[in-house]
Design a protein around this motif. Structure first.
Motif, PDB file in Angstrom:
ATOM      1  N   GLU A 117      22.498 -11.389 -36.197  1.00 30.01           N
ATOM      2  CA  GLU A 117      21.171 -12.000 -36.066  1.00 30.01           C
ATOM      3  C   GLU A 117      20.912 -12.463 -34.638  1.00 30.01           C
ATOM      4  O   GLU A 117      19.843 -12.207 -34.069  1.00 30.01           O
ATOM      5  CB  GLU A 117      21.042 -13.187 -37.028  1.00 30.01           C
ATOM      6  CG  GLU A 117      21.120 -12.816 -38.496  1.00 30.01           C
ATOM      7  CD  GLU A 117      22.552 -12.592 -38.968  1.00 30.01           C
ATOM      8  OE1 GLU A 117      23.500 -12.903 -38.193  1.00 30.01           O
ATOM      9  OE2 GLU A 117      22.723 -12.107 -40.103  1.00 30.01           O
ATOM     10  N   LEU A 120      20.498  -9.515 -32.281  1.00 23.50           N
ATOM     11  CA  LEU A 120      19.172  -8.905 -32.356  1.00 23.50           C
ATOM     12  C   LEU A 120      18.158  -9.721 -31.564  1.00 23.50           C
ATOM     13  O   LEU A 120      17.303  -9.164 -30.860  1.00 23.50           O
ATOM     14  CB  LEU A 120      18.734  -8.783 -33.815  1.00 23.50           C
ATOM     15  CG  LEU A 120      17.343  -8.185 -34.046  1.00 23.50           C
ATOM     16  CD1 LEU A 120      17.254  -6.775 -33.474  1.00 23.50           C
ATOM     17  CD2 LEU A 120      17.008  -8.183 -35.537  1.00 23.50           C
ATOM     18  N   ALA A 226      17.728  -2.795 -30.112  1.00 25.04           N
ATOM     19  CA  ALA A 226      17.992  -3.397 -31.417  1.00 25.04           C
ATOM     20  C   ALA A 226      19.358  -2.980 -31.952  1.00 25.04           C
ATOM     21  O   ALA A 226      20.118  -3.809 -32.478  1.00 25.04           O
ATOM     22  CB  ALA A 226      16.892  -3.003 -32.406  1.00 25.04           C
ATOM     23  N   LEU A 230      22.429  -5.616 -32.776  1.00 24.34           N
ATOM     24  CA  LEU A 230      23.003  -5.714 -34.116  1.00 24.34           C
ATOM     25  C   LEU A 230      24.462  -5.258 -34.132  1.00 24.34           C
ATOM     26  O   LEU A 230      25.330  -5.913 -34.722  1.00 24.34           O
ATOM     27  CB  LEU A 230      22.184  -4.870 -35.090  1.00 24.34           C
ATOM     28  CG  LEU A 230      20.779  -5.389 -35.425  1.00 24.34           C
ATOM     29  CD1 LEU A 230      19.991  -4.332 -36.183  1.00 24.34           C
ATOM     30  CD2 LEU A 230      20.866  -6.676 -36.241  1.00 24.34           C
TER      31      LEU A 230
END
Length: 249
Positions: A117, A120, A226, A230
């Protein structure tokens, strides 16, 4: 700590490179090939020239692509087909690992424990600083597009990326009124100064093709960042020391 950082960056960079290289080959490479045809047709005697190499990292290197100087000596370019695909994948891999290292180092330097989280969130900030903000003044370019001198574009790109990154840090990490104001000033300043301009000249390149390339490049850049964020967060947890409960299990 260093081995863990390197391991997580290698894993995240490799995963991002595999995915993004496939997206580039499917979405942006056909547009680059089409643009090269227009460029060849518009330049007399250029049929024997080596085709320009597509930008390897979407957006990130798009502003440092073609110098558009017909008098410049031709640079080495990989051959069409498999050599170009392999070179594109290798360059994307190197960039992915580098950005993953930078992302992890920034998280640790700001006292944030990496997680998917949080990775990201930091990756979105990286996309804004390195891809979206510079693209507002210097959108990704296809071969045959008119552009300002390469050095001027590179300087403005670096200035914009650095100012935006610092601005995001002041706004999102420091979070006090004076730093928020300073961050906003830093983010806006490069655009007030203005990106390098080039005199408008007729071009054989369709405007729709260039717009499609810019949109796809930005979308791929977002996916690139992204996945790095992650994957780095997940890899950091995977390569971390096992908990006592996990060891007993």
């Amino acid at each position: 700590m260093l081995i863990r950082l390197l391991s997580a960056a290698l894993a995240a960079g490799f995963l991002a490179a595999v995915l993004v290289t496939g997206l580039e080959l499917a979405l942006t490479s056909p547009l680059i090939i089409a643009a090269e045809r227009y460029e060849t047709q518009a330049t007399p005697g250029s049929a024997a020239a080596v085709a320009p190499m597509p930008d390897r990292l979407p957006i990130v290197l798009a502003h440092a692509g073609h110098d558009h100087d017909s008098k410049a000596a031709p640079e080495w370019q990989p051959g069409a087909g498999l050599p170009r695909m392999l070179f594109t994948g290798l360059a994307t891999l190197v960039g992915g690992i580098g950005y993953a290292l930078l992302l992890g180092a920034v998280m640790l330097a700001t006292g944030r424990e990496p997680s998917p989280e949080r990775g990201l969130a930091f990756a979105v900030a990286g996309f804004l600083a390195v891809a979206l903000a510079p693209a507002l003044g210097l959108p990704p370019e296809l071969p045959g597009s008119e552009a300002a001198p390469l050095v001027a574009r590179q300087v403005w790109w670096l200035m914009t990326a650095a100012a935006t990154a610092m601005g995001i840090y002041l706004i999102a990490i420091r979070r006090v009124p004076i730093t928020i104001l300073g961050g906003l000033v830093l983010i806006v300043a490069p655009h007030l100064a203005g990106a390098p301009e080039v005199a408008a000249t007729p071009s054989e390149l369709p405007a729709g093709l260039a717009a499609q390339f810019a949109a796809r490049s930005l979308a791929i850049a977002f996916v690139f960042w992204a996945v790095i964020g992650l994957a780095f967060g997940r890899a950091w947890q995977t390569f971390g020391p096992k908990t006592a409960a996990g060891a007993r299990g």
